[in-house]
Write a protein that holds these residues in place. Sequence first.
Motif, PDB file in Angstrom:
ATOM      1  N   UNK A 285     -11.154   3.759 -32.386  1.00  0.00           N
ATOM      2  CA  UNK A 285     -11.466   4.729 -33.314  1.00  0.00           C
ATOM      3  C   UNK A 285     -10.784   6.088 -33.198  1.00  0.00           C
ATOM      4  N   UNK A 286     -10.499   6.790 -34.086  1.00  0.00           N
ATOM      5  CA  UNK A 286     -10.330   8.429 -34.099  1.00  0.00           C
ATOM      6  C   UNK A 286     -11.341   9.029 -34.337  1.00  0.00           C
ATOM      7  N   UNK A 287     -11.757  10.075 -33.740  1.00  0.00           N
ATOM      8  CA  UNK A 287     -12.658  10.999 -34.264  1.00  0.00           C
ATOM      9  C   UNK A 287     -12.595  12.386 -34.019  1.00  0.00           C
ATOM     10  N   UNK A 288     -13.444  13.292 -34.388  1.00  0.00           N
ATOM     11  CA  UNK A 288     -12.998  14.683 -34.300  1.00  0.00           C
ATOM     12  C   UNK A 288     -14.264  15.121 -33.295  1.00  0.00           C
ATOM     13  N   UNK A 289     -13.865  16.125 -32.140  1.00  0.00           N
ATOM     14  CA  UNK A 289     -15.037  16.436 -31.402  1.00  0.00           C
ATOM     15  C   UNK A 289     -15.578  17.751 -32.094  1.00  0.00           C
ATOM     16  N   UNK A 290     -17.291  17.407 -32.317  1.00  0.00           N
ATOM     17  CA  UNK A 290     -17.933  18.485 -32.990  1.00  0.00           C
ATOM     18  C   UNK A 290     -18.360  19.342 -31.948  1.00  0.00           C
ATOM     19  N   UNK A 291     -18.588  18.920 -30.641  1.00  0.00           N
ATOM     20  CA  UNK A 291     -19.444  19.851 -29.393  1.00  0.00           C
ATOM     21  C   UNK A 291     -19.266  19.499 -28.270  1.00  0.00           C
ATOM     22  N   UNK A 292     -19.129  20.108 -27.306  1.00  0.00           N
ATOM     23  CA  UNK A 292     -18.860  19.884 -26.114  1.00  0.00           C
ATOM     24  C   UNK A 292     -20.019  20.540 -25.210  1.00  0.00           C
ATOM     25  N   UNK A 293     -20.895  19.967 -24.575  1.00  0.00           N
ATOM     26  CA  UNK A 293     -21.971  20.750 -23.866  1.00  0.00           C
ATOM     27  C   UNK A 293     -21.626  20.476 -22.439  1.00  0.00           C
ATOM     28  N   UNK A 294     -21.135  21.517 -21.614  1.00  0.00           N
ATOM     29  CA  UNK A 294     -20.690  21.368 -20.359  1.00  0.00           C
ATOM     30  C   UNK A 294     -21.947  21.314 -19.392  1.00  0.00           C
ATOM     31  N   UNK A 295     -22.969  21.995 -19.899  1.00  0.00           N
ATOM     32  CA  UNK A 295     -24.073  22.083 -19.089  1.00  0.00           C
ATOM     33  C   UNK A 295     -24.780  20.762 -19.012  1.00  0.00           C
TER      34      UNK A 295
END
Length: 331
Positions: free
Chosen positions: A174-184
Amino acid sequence: MVDYNLIHSLGVSDEEVEQQLSQALGKDFNADVLGEMVQDKTVPQPGAILKGRVVNIVGDEAVVEVGLKSEGSVSLHEFADPAQVKPGDEVDVLLEAMESDSGLIVLSKRKADRIRGWEHIIATKKEGDIIRGMVTRKIKGGLLVDISVPAFLPASQVDIRRPGDIGEYIGKEIDAKILKIDEARRNIVISRRKLIEERRAEAKSKLLDEIQEGQVRKGVVKNIADFGAFVDLGGLDGLLHITDMSWGRINHPSDMVKIEEEIEIVVLNVDREKEKIALGLKQRTPSPWEGVEAKYPVGTRLKGRVVNIVSYGAFVELEQGLEGLVHISEM
């Protein structure tokens, strides 16, 4: 850029996402565990990622040499295609411990892959970017998607219309959009629905610019109601009213069209301000009333089928879409 309103509307906290990912993938994905790992030490220490070489295959284990005093073993299940692993292959592995109970060093390919995956995501992707991944499993509240690292796809963000069983997407790309990246916390939340909505908005704008009354276009039937059917024209649904489906009488729109059927229709009216489009199916063929005087001259004796009886007479069909009234006084 993070869409905080959308994130908050999901009703899923960072802690819940982390918990679900940890339960689905095991302790080795836990953010605290990954956060303790260090790399590029002069003297390899636990937590370092090393270049290794497969020297032997023993049962379901690959024996890997990394240049230390002893060799280590990695389960073949940690490789994408265990059947293709062979001596001489190079592989990145994580050094977990210098010595196990059996005297071998402890290595993990899976953990090394995940660290490399995170490095790649952080270096090349940001919130708002489009990514492609494979849906691997169903977890509480949504789906797990492999985008080189595991990402969480909430059930509400799978599609515009929530499917009956989101499990049907397992095994699909599937293709999707990144909503949030939480590195911690090592969490990524993605949305397929938002991407679909944005693409439909672009397609809708293009459609409204080019569509004209009288055009014959193709569309896909997406919904059927008692009064007609909604047809997806590529970005916007148009209404095909039951009265514009056939010149003759029909009992229900489902007599004429089916869900997901591709049909050719005529554009009857376009209201760009309200973004409404009226469609017709019967208009693709001439009206049976055209040239009716020549086909049925006055005085002609005919046979017909009674299709309706009312208090003042009966309606008789001569051909599809062409009816005449036999008044009660003429009976």
